[in-house]
Design a protein around this motif. Structure first.
Motif, PDB file in Angstrom:
ATOM      1  N   VAL A   1       0.872  -1.176   0.000  1.00 22.74           N
ATOM      2  CA  VAL A   1       0.000   0.000   0.000  1.00 22.74           C
ATOM      3  C   VAL A   1       0.908   1.224   0.000  1.00 22.74           C
ATOM      4  O   VAL A   1       1.428   1.624   1.027  1.00 22.74           O
ATOM      5  CB  VAL A   1      -0.929  -0.004   1.228  1.00 22.74           C
ATOM      6  N   SER A   2       1.137   1.783  -1.189  1.00 22.76           N
ATOM      7  CA  SER A   2       2.118   2.863  -1.302  1.00 22.76           C
ATOM      8  C   SER A   2       1.573   4.093  -2.013  1.00 22.76           C
ATOM      9  O   SER A   2       2.054   5.201  -1.796  1.00 22.76           O
ATOM     10  CB  SER A   2       3.357   2.376  -2.052  1.00 22.76           C
ATOM     11  N   GLY A   3       0.615   3.896  -2.924  1.00 26.45           N
ATOM     12  CA  GLY A   3       0.152   5.023  -3.738  1.00 26.45           C
ATOM     13  C   GLY A   3       1.162   5.442  -4.794  1.00 26.45           C
ATOM     14  O   GLY A   3       0.894   6.325  -5.608  1.00 26.45           O
ATOM     15  N   VAL A   4       2.339   4.793  -4.787  1.00 29.00           N
ATOM     16  CA  VAL A   4       3.422   5.201  -5.705  1.00 29.00           C
ATOM     17  C   VAL A   4       3.034   5.020  -7.174  1.00 29.00           C
ATOM     18  O   VAL A   4       3.186   5.955  -7.969  1.00 29.00           O
ATOM     19  CB  VAL A   4       4.743   4.473  -5.349  1.00 29.00           C
ATOM     20  N   PRO A   5       2.493   3.840  -7.584  1.00 27.74           N
ATOM     21  CA  PRO A   5       2.116   3.725  -9.009  1.00 27.74           C
ATOM     22  C   PRO A   5       0.996   4.701  -9.394  1.00 27.74           C
ATOM     23  O   PRO A   5       0.963   5.175 -10.525  1.00 27.74           O
ATOM     24  CB  PRO A   5       1.634   2.276  -9.150  1.00 27.74           C
ATOM     25  N   GLY A   6       0.096   5.014  -8.451  1.00 24.07           N
ATOM     26  CA  GLY A   6      -0.956   5.993  -8.738  1.00 24.07           C
ATOM     27  C   GLY A   6      -0.369   7.369  -8.981  1.00 24.07           C
ATOM     28  O   GLY A   6      -0.729   8.068  -9.937  1.00 24.07           O
ATOM     29  N   HIS A   7       0.566   7.758  -8.114  1.00 33.72           N
ATOM     30  CA  HIS A   7       1.267   9.046  -8.271  1.00 33.72           C
ATOM     31  C   HIS A   7       2.019   9.072  -9.602  1.00 33.72           C
ATOM     32  O   HIS A   7       1.933  10.042 -10.371  1.00 33.72           O
ATOM     33  CB  HIS A   7       2.247   9.235  -7.106  1.00 33.72           C
ATOM     34  N   ASN A   8       2.757   7.995  -9.896  1.00 30.34           N
ATOM     35  CA  ASN A   8       3.611   7.987 -11.086  1.00 30.34           C
ATOM     36  C   ASN A   8       2.799   7.978 -12.379  1.00 30.34           C
ATOM     37  O   ASN A   8       3.174   8.624 -13.357  1.00 30.34           O
ATOM     38  CB  ASN A   8       4.580   6.802 -11.024  1.00 30.34           C
ATOM     39  N   ALA A   9       1.652   7.289 -12.377  1.00 30.14           N
ATOM     40  CA  ALA A   9       0.792   7.291 -13.567  1.00 30.14           C
ATOM     41  C   ALA A   9       0.219   8.695 -13.793  1.00 30.14           C
ATOM     42  O   ALA A   9       0.133   9.178 -14.925  1.00 30.14           O
ATOM     43  CB  ALA A   9      -0.319   6.258 -13.415  1.00 30.14           C
ATOM     44  N   ALA A  10      -0.166   9.360 -12.696  1.00 29.47           N
ATOM     45  CA  ALA A  10      -0.691  10.731 -12.821  1.00 29.47           C
ATOM     46  C   ALA A  10       0.381  11.658 -13.379  1.00 29.47           C
ATOM     47  O   ALA A  10       0.114  12.486 -14.264  1.00 29.47           O
ATOM     48  CB  ALA A  10      -1.184  11.236 -11.460  1.00 29.47           C
ATOM     49  N   MET A  11       1.626  11.523 -12.884  1.00 32.14           N
ATOM     50  CA  MET A  11       2.730  12.359 -13.388  1.00 32.14           C
ATOM     51  C   MET A  11       2.986  12.085 -14.873  1.00 32.14           C
ATOM     52  O   MET A  11       3.244  13.004 -15.654  1.00 32.14           O
ATOM     53  CB  MET A  11       4.020  12.106 -12.589  1.00 32.14           C
ATOM     54  N   ALA A  12       2.885  10.805 -15.279  1.00 31.64           N
ATOM     55  CA  ALA A  12       3.104  10.446 -16.687  1.00 31.64           C
ATOM     56  C   ALA A  12       2.042  11.097 -17.579  1.00 31.64           C
ATOM     57  O   ALA A  12       2.364  11.597 -18.667  1.00 31.64           O
ATOM     58  CB  ALA A  12       3.088   8.925 -16.846  1.00 31.64           C
ATOM     59  N   VAL A  13       0.799  11.130 -17.120  1.00 36.75           N
ATOM     60  CA  VAL A  13      -0.285  11.767 -17.898  1.00 36.75           C
ATOM     61  C   VAL A  13      -0.025  13.269 -18.030  1.00 36.75           C
ATOM     62  O   VAL A  13      -0.089  13.837 -19.132  1.00 36.75           O
ATOM     63  CB  VAL A  13      -1.661  11.533 -17.226  1.00 36.75           C
ATOM     64  N   LEU A  14       0.294  13.920 -16.917  1.00 37.66           N
ATOM     65  CA  LEU A  14       0.499  15.371 -16.950  1.00 37.66           C
ATOM     66  C   LEU A  14       1.700  15.734 -17.818  1.00 37.66           C
ATOM     67  O   LEU A  14       1.675  16.730 -18.553  1.00 37.66           O
ATOM     68  CB  LEU A  14       0.661  15.911 -15.523  1.00 37.66           C
TER      69      LEU A  14
END
Length: 528
Positions: free
Chosen positions: A510-523
């Protein structure tokens, strides 16, 4: 309970900037970041609630105890995500790190780690008869602490190359120990006591079926993620249970304008790389949402099924998950230790180094381990808020048990029968260290049944869609670039489809890291 949205915010037929398949914690992290950046976001969640595996539930009929049912401790969630998203979420440290009971010379004893340096030093000396093991322990975890401080901040940056990560670690001995040689080599070189060796090794085996000397080094990758969290390696208790985190994330995403559509199961993704259509199913029929980007907060297997691509190699989980509610903590045979301290950290059972090797060999040969290894912890000692006031007053406590070395293949013939047999054998290993049987301490539910539930890898596959019951979706990957990983470790064959679940590089836990990184990739893609 997890946030229930029903058909809240029906997606309708409008186009979105981003559609997110799956409302687990990573999907919610991505939704909150993207909605806060002004993007229109739709989250499609199959179940009637968000949160995925990071939820709190009342599993026992008529009993006011909210358990973190599947995942239950927090280490890998960066404070940065909590700060960036303004989450109303806290974790509580545990004063005791671990307790491991053992019989030596015919008498019950054990190793208590924590409660201050002096106490820990004395505990090592009492168990091992000298200072050597404690000094080795200090040196070893001093090294992993230095690696943690250097590696953890990279998890929310673009993927470093292997060489860049090696330069960041800047310690050749640490690099060789963690990244190049099987962890068993370092453990055997540094520690002499079998019990101490076992306690060190357990972090390499959580949800990972491997031997200490496995040439694949998947045990090393698991170990690395267990010791780098937060730059310290500390595992903390989420206040209010794991559901408190996903409820805070759902609130942050909704408040920023994301539409959370529960009871919406995505069944197909069609994309030309620039625009995508996501077909979903509800109780009322099918619908289609269009989006410029699609993020998939599900396993690589589910992603392949949605896009019609070649599925990855099958994954396999290897753990038994047991939730319990006790009327009281059991007394220990080792009277030198207060049960409130023994159960406050991680309580290791049948996890000596040789025991772990034997259990792995037995399971690899197709049989259940004779002495199944497991670890237990008592969430309510650190955070009593998960229990109703009446239960607290009566001295009730939750216990969570996580069993190792039980690969999914062992359950395929008869899941129910093997689950019962394994649960019995696992609790017998615990009972061997107790002054009273655990069964006598179990609370009962409104129907008079003992408050205990067990989940095998096959149960987790059925309940949560975890491939083969693997809690990481697949073997954990090194936190650096590998062939075909892309800039953030979330990219797929399709330019506008990203994987933001545990199966991403730097996923798992439970890290949220892939969620953060996918959002950064989109932006980033939009700026580009």
């Amino acid at each position: 309970m997890p946030a229930h949205e029903g058909h809240h915010g029906h997606p309708g037929h409008r186009a979105y900037d981003v559609a997110i398949v799956g409302g687990g914690h990573n999907g919610l992290v991505a939704a909150a970041y993207l909605a806060r950046a002004g993007r229109s976001v739709l989250v499609l969640e199959r179940l009637d609630h968000t949160g995925g595996a990071a939820v709190s539930t009342r599993p026992f009929a008529g009993v006011d105890a909210r358990l973190s049912r599947y995942s239950y401790l927090v280490s890998l969630l960066p404070r940065k995500i909590v700060r960036d998203l303004g989450l109303d979420f806290r974790v509580q440290g545990r004063t005791i790190s671990s307790y491991t009971p053992v019989e030596r010379g015919g008498r019950p004893t054990g190793l208590l780690v924590g409660g201050g340096e002096e106490r820990t030093r004395e505990a090592f000396a009492r168990l091992t008869g000298g200072e050597r093991e404690y000094a080795a322990w200090q040196r070893f975890y001093g090294m992993t602490g230095r690696v943690a401080r250097r590696v953890f901040p990279t998890l929310t940056e673009p993927l470093p190359t292997r060489e860049e990560l090696r330069r960041r670690v800047d310690d050749e001995e640490a690099w060789r120990t963690l990244f190049e040689e099987p962890i068993g080599v370092a453990i055997e070189e540094r520690f002499a006591d079998d019990l101490v060796r076992g306690v060190v090794l357990t972090d390499a085996l959580i949800g990972t079926f491997a031997d200490a000397h496995d040439a694949s080094l998947k045990q090393n990758r698991c170990f690395l993620y267990h010791v780098i969290g937060g730059g310290t390696g500390a595992w903390d208790v989420p206040v209010g249970g794991m559901g408190a985190l996903t409820d805070a994330l759902a609130t942050a995403a909704r408040d920023a304008g994301a539409v959370l559509a529960t009871g919406h199961e995505a069944v197909r993704i069609a994309t030309d790389g620039r625009s995508a259509e996501v077909t979903y199913r509800t109780a009322d029929g099918e619908g289609v949402a269009t989006a410029r980007h699609v993020l998939v907060n599900a396993s690589p297997q589910a992603l392949a099924a949605l896009t019609g691509d070649e599925p990855p190699a099958p994954a396999e989980g290897a753990q038994l998950k047991v939730n319990m509610l006790l009327k009281r903590l059991p007394r220990l045979r080792d009277t030198a230790v207060d049960p409130r301290e023994a159960f406050a950290g991680t309580f290791h059972i049948a996890e000596g180094y040789r025991q772990l090797a034997t259990a792995h060999a037995e399971a690899a040969a197709g049989g259940l381990p004779t002495a199944p290894p497991s670890e237990i912890y008592c969430h309510s000692l650190t955070d009593p808020s998960i229990l109703g006031p009446e239960l607290v007053a009566r001295g009730h406590h939750t216990l969570t048990l996580f069993g190792l070395h039980t690969p999914a293949r062992l359950f395929e013939k008869d899941n129910d029968a093997v689950r019962e047999e394994l649960l019995g054998a696992t609790l017998a290993q615990l009972d061997a260290h107790l002054a009273e049987p655990l069964a006598d301490c179990l609370a009962t539910d409104a129907d008079g049944r003992p408050c205990i539930e067990a989940r095998t890898p096959l149960d987790l596959e059925r309940d949560l869609g975890l491939p083969g019951g693997n809690i990481f979706h697949r073997d954990l990957a090194w936190p650096h670039a590998q062939e075909g990983t892309g800039r953030w470790g979330v990219e797929t064959r399709h330019a506008n489809v990203l994987l933001c679940g545990a199966g991403a590089v730097r996923g798992g836990g439970v890290s949220g890291v892939p969620g953060h990184n996918a959002a950064m990739a989109v932006l980033e893609a939009e700026e580009g």
